[in-house]
Design a protein around this motif. Structure first.
Motif, mmCIF file in Angstrom:
data_model
loop_
_atom_site.group_PDB
_atom_site.id
_atom_site.type_symbol
_atom_site.label_atom_id
_atom_site.label_comp_id
_atom_site.label_asym_id
_atom_site.label_seq_id
_atom_site.Cartn_x
_atom_site.Cartn_y
_atom_site.Cartn_z
ATOM 1 N N UNK B 27 0.844 -1.201 0.000
ATOM 2 C CA UNK B 27 0.000 0.000 0.000
ATOM 3 C C UNK B 27 0.873 1.242 0.000
ATOM 4 N N UNK B 28 1.374 1.630 -1.179
ATOM 5 C CA UNK B 28 2.108 2.890 -1.257
ATOM 6 C C UNK B 28 1.109 4.025 -1.214
ATOM 7 N N UNK B 29 1.290 4.941 -0.303
ATOM 8 C CA UNK B 29 0.533 6.203 -0.253
ATOM 9 C C UNK B 29 -0.979 5.999 -0.209
ATOM 10 N N UNK B 30 -1.424 4.808 0.138
ATOM 11 C CA UNK B 30 -2.855 4.585 0.252
ATOM 12 C C UNK B 30 -3.615 4.562 -1.054
ATOM 13 N N UNK B 31 -2.925 4.701 -2.171
ATOM 14 C CA UNK B 31 -3.615 4.731 -3.457
ATOM 15 C C UNK B 31 -3.299 3.504 -4.300
ATOM 16 N N UNK B 32 -2.109 2.953 -4.129
ATOM 17 C CA UNK B 32 -1.648 1.912 -5.033
ATOM 18 C C UNK B 32 -1.890 0.535 -4.437
ATOM 19 N N UNK B 33 -2.568 -0.293 -5.175
ATOM 20 C CA UNK B 33 -2.732 -1.691 -4.794
ATOM 21 C C UNK B 33 -2.712 -2.513 -6.078
ATOM 22 N N UNK B 34 -1.579 -3.152 -6.417
ATOM 23 C CA UNK B 34 -1.539 -3.912 -7.672
ATOM 24 C C UNK B 34 -2.460 -5.131 -7.598
ATOM 25 N N UNK B 35 -3.187 -5.379 -8.674
ATOM 26 C CA UNK B 35 -4.047 -6.562 -8.734
ATOM 27 C C UNK B 35 -3.502 -7.505 -9.789
ATOM 28 N N UNK B 36 -2.568 -8.385 -9.393
ATOM 29 C CA UNK B 36 -1.915 -9.223 -10.395
ATOM 30 C C UNK B 36 -2.698 -10.495 -10.683
ATOM 31 N N UNK B 37 -3.782 -10.762 -9.925
ATOM 32 C CA UNK B 37 -4.501 -12.013 -10.192
ATOM 33 C C UNK B 37 -5.070 -12.060 -11.608
ATOM 34 N N UNK B 38 -5.247 -10.877 -12.248
ATOM 35 C CA UNK B 38 -5.804 -10.878 -13.604
ATOM 36 C C UNK B 38 -4.821 -11.437 -14.620
ATOM 37 N N UNK B 39 -3.577 -11.673 -14.206
ATOM 38 C CA UNK B 39 -2.613 -12.330 -15.088
ATOM 39 C C UNK B 39 -3.164 -13.678 -15.566
ATOM 40 N N UNK B 40 -3.984 -14.310 -14.716
ATOM 41 C CA UNK B 40 -4.592 -15.589 -15.093
ATOM 42 C C UNK B 40 -5.416 -15.441 -16.372
ATOM 43 N N UNK B 41 -6.247 -14.399 -16.438
ATOM 44 C CA UNK B 41 -7.083 -14.192 -17.637
ATOM 45 C C UNK B 41 -6.210 -13.799 -18.826
ATOM 46 N N UNK B 42 -5.181 -12.987 -18.569
ATOM 47 C CA UNK B 42 -4.299 -12.551 -19.657
ATOM 48 C C UNK B 42 -3.635 -13.743 -20.336
ATOM 49 N N UNK B 43 -3.253 -14.769 -19.547
ATOM 50 C CA UNK B 43 -2.432 -15.854 -20.084
ATOM 51 C C UNK B 43 -3.232 -17.056 -20.559
ATOM 52 N N UNK B 44 -4.579 -17.023 -20.472
ATOM 53 C CA UNK B 44 -5.364 -18.161 -20.963
ATOM 54 C C UNK B 44 -5.101 -18.344 -22.460
ATOM 55 N N UNK B 45 -5.129 -19.599 -22.964
ATOM 56 C CA UNK B 45 -4.823 -19.827 -24.385
ATOM 57 C C UNK B 45 -5.785 -19.083 -25.320
ATOM 58 N N UNK B 46 -5.313 -18.819 -26.559
ATOM 59 C CA UNK B 46 -6.156 -18.134 -27.544
ATOM 60 C C UNK B 46 -7.437 -18.906 -27.821
ATOM 61 N N UNK B 47 -7.328 -20.254 -27.774
ATOM 62 C CA UNK B 47 -8.454 -21.091 -28.213
ATOM 63 C C UNK B 47 -9.525 -21.239 -27.137
ATOM 64 N N UNK B 48 -9.316 -20.698 -25.935
ATOM 65 C CA UNK B 48 -10.316 -20.829 -24.872
ATOM 66 C C UNK B 48 -11.676 -20.342 -25.380
ATOM 67 N N UNK B 49 -12.726 -21.196 -25.261
ATOM 68 C CA UNK B 49 -14.051 -20.726 -25.692
ATOM 69 C C UNK B 49 -14.453 -19.496 -24.888
ATOM 70 N N UNK B 50 -15.126 -18.563 -25.579
ATOM 71 C CA UNK B 50 -15.464 -17.290 -24.922
ATOM 72 C C UNK B 50 -16.297 -17.508 -23.664
ATOM 73 N N UNK B 51 -17.237 -18.485 -23.729
ATOM 74 C CA UNK B 51 -18.133 -18.711 -22.591
ATOM 75 C C UNK B 51 -17.332 -19.217 -21.393
ATOM 76 N N UNK B 52 -16.364 -20.134 -21.671
ATOM 77 C CA UNK B 52 -15.507 -20.642 -20.585
ATOM 78 C C UNK B 52 -14.721 -19.498 -19.957
ATOM 79 N N UNK B 53 -14.288 -18.588 -20.822
ATOM 80 C CA UNK B 53 -13.541 -17.415 -20.356
ATOM 81 C C UNK B 53 -14.349 -16.648 -19.304
#
Lengths: 276, 168
Positions: B27-53
């Motif tokens: 928590x730098x300066x009370x404003x910054x909180x990195x949310x790296x869990x979205x890396x999971x969605x970023x790295x899903x394969x191209x072929x992942x069906x949209x609904x599964x996504x």
């Protein structure tokens, strides 16, 4: 009917997206209404167990500051006691216990999860229903007020921190007794704002702000903070005051839950008066 | 196939644990909180069906919400991100399209491409998240400020992950 099915099949991705968003927002709004108990939160078993483990490690790093704070509180209590003892010796009349009616009891506990950087902050405590904690009780620390209990499980409870925009607390200026409403603005964890103080009263920077005791939650006279900035709306009738909080929400650990033994009696009477 | 599935399941749990125990405490300066869990969605394969996504994003968001007492907040933001991902992938696709057997990573499509891809999605996710968190448009500049600061830190964490952990 067939057209409808075709439409759903064709746009199933967008429709599913909308359905998920509606579900999410339903959760979100349900949750904001903090009277309703929520099913999944960090006072349930898995979440709090995980936090307890990580907290038991993290607590060691804060021990030094905590000890200083506790020592201070201890010193104050100790000096109060000796003063009482002396007076007691001097005065000739005895105060009988049965004359006094105990209104508040305190339950000590530890904060095992806390945040200060969100717009609406919550805490988790390591005490719950088994220790006598219940919804709507006040939470204080040696340094000042902390929040209000939102939800309890058997051994844990979650607290609406003072750093939560949903919480409003009745507060008063100690030196003259005028009261207003305290609310957190969602910016710095060190400051809150006090509204609705009449514009004609005499107030200075550094004045002490305490709880008013009007709400049946907080006892009267719990420390909140000191006046750090006075803003009189141009031509307005009310002050807006910036209050520097005495509680440090970044390193808070030891707290006490305040149980008001006469709360039901007071609320029932007030309800009756309103209905008449 | 099984290998990809196993790797993604492992990544799901590791990222949630990292988010809850490490990154939520930054928590730098009370404003910054990195949310790296979205890396999971970023790295899903191209072929992942949209609904599964969408389903995976909902599950991911709710799991993070469970630990932060903000039921629905991260869920709505990550579902929004999963919804927008296919369109972003289409917009910034290389001239020859995406080759089968590759994944959306810096290793296959270069640093610049991955930076563009992650920055757009992280920015949209954070903007959505912080808007939902404040739940009003009063003082909106604060939301934008928080979004920009947190996006910078999340992006740095995501780019670092490409060079340290997910090299291949």
């Amino acid at each position: 009917m067939r057209n409808l099915l075709n439409f759903i099949l064709k746009h199933h991705f967008v429709l599913l997206f909308i359905v998920f968003e509606i579900i999410s927002f339903f959760f979100l709004i349900q949750f904001n209404n903090y009277q309703k108990s929520t099913f999944i939160n960090s006072s349930n078993t898995i979440g709090s167990k995980a936090y307890r483990t990580s907290n038991s490690v993290g607590q060691y790093f804060a021990l030094r500051n905590e000890n200083i704070l506790l020592n201070k509180a201890l010193k104050e209590l100790y000096s109060e006691n000796t003063i009482l003892y002396k007076n007691h010796k001097v005065s000739t009349s005895m105060i009988l216990d049965s004359v006094m009616l105990q209104q508040y009891t305190l339950i000590p506990g530890l904060v095992i999860n806390n945040s200060a950087n969100k717009q609406n902050n919550y805490m988790t405590l390591n005490i719950g229903k088994n220790q006598g904690v219940d919804k709507g009780m006040a939470v204080i620390s040696p340094a000042g007020i902390v929040g209000v209990i939102k939800d309890v499980s058997n051994n844990f409870s979650s607290v609406i921190s003072l750093l939560n925009q949903n919480l409003r607390i009745s507060a008063l200026v100690k030196k003259n007794g005028y009261y207003g409403t305290l609310k957190w603005e969602g910016r710095s964890y060190e400051y809150a704002s006090l509204y609705d103080l009449p514009g004609h009263i005499n107030i200075n920077i550094g004045d002490t702000i305490i709880t008013s005791g009007y709400s049946a939650i907080f006892p009267k006279g719990i420390l909140i903070g000191t006046v750090s900035e006075i803003d009189n709306y141009k031509g307005g009738d009310f002050f807006k005051i910036r209050v520097k909080l005495t509680t440090n929400f970044k390193n808070i650990s030891n707290i006490m839950v305040v149980k008001n033994l006469l709360k039901d009696e007071q609320l029932q009477l007030e309800l009756k008066a309103e209905n008449d | 196939m099984i290998k990809i599935l196993g790797r993604n399941i492992l990544r799901f749990f590791v990222l949630i644990a990292l988010q809850v125990w490490v990154f939520n405490n930054i928590e730098f300066s009370g404003f910054v909180n990195p949310y790296i869990y979205i890396l999971f969605i970023l790295l899903l394969p191209f072929e992942t069906p949209k609904v599964v996504l969408l389903f995976l994003a909902m599950l991911l968001g709710l799991s993070v919400d469970m630990f932060t007492d903000t039921l629905g907040m991260h869920a709505s933001a990550s579902v929004f991100m999963a919804f927008i991902r296919p369109y972003i992938l289409l917009t910034i696709s290389p001239r020859d399209g995406y080759e089968p057997g590759t994944f959306p990573r810096a290793y296959y499509y270069g640093f610049i491409w991955f930076f563009k891809y992650s920055l757009i999605l992280i920015l949209l996710h954070h903007l959505f998240l912080f808007t939902v968190e404040t739940f009003s448009f009063i003082n909106y500049y604060l939301v934008i400020w928080r979004t920009i600061l947190s996006t910078v830190f999340t992006s740095i964490a995501v780019m670092i992950s490409q060079f340290i952990i997910f090299r291949k």
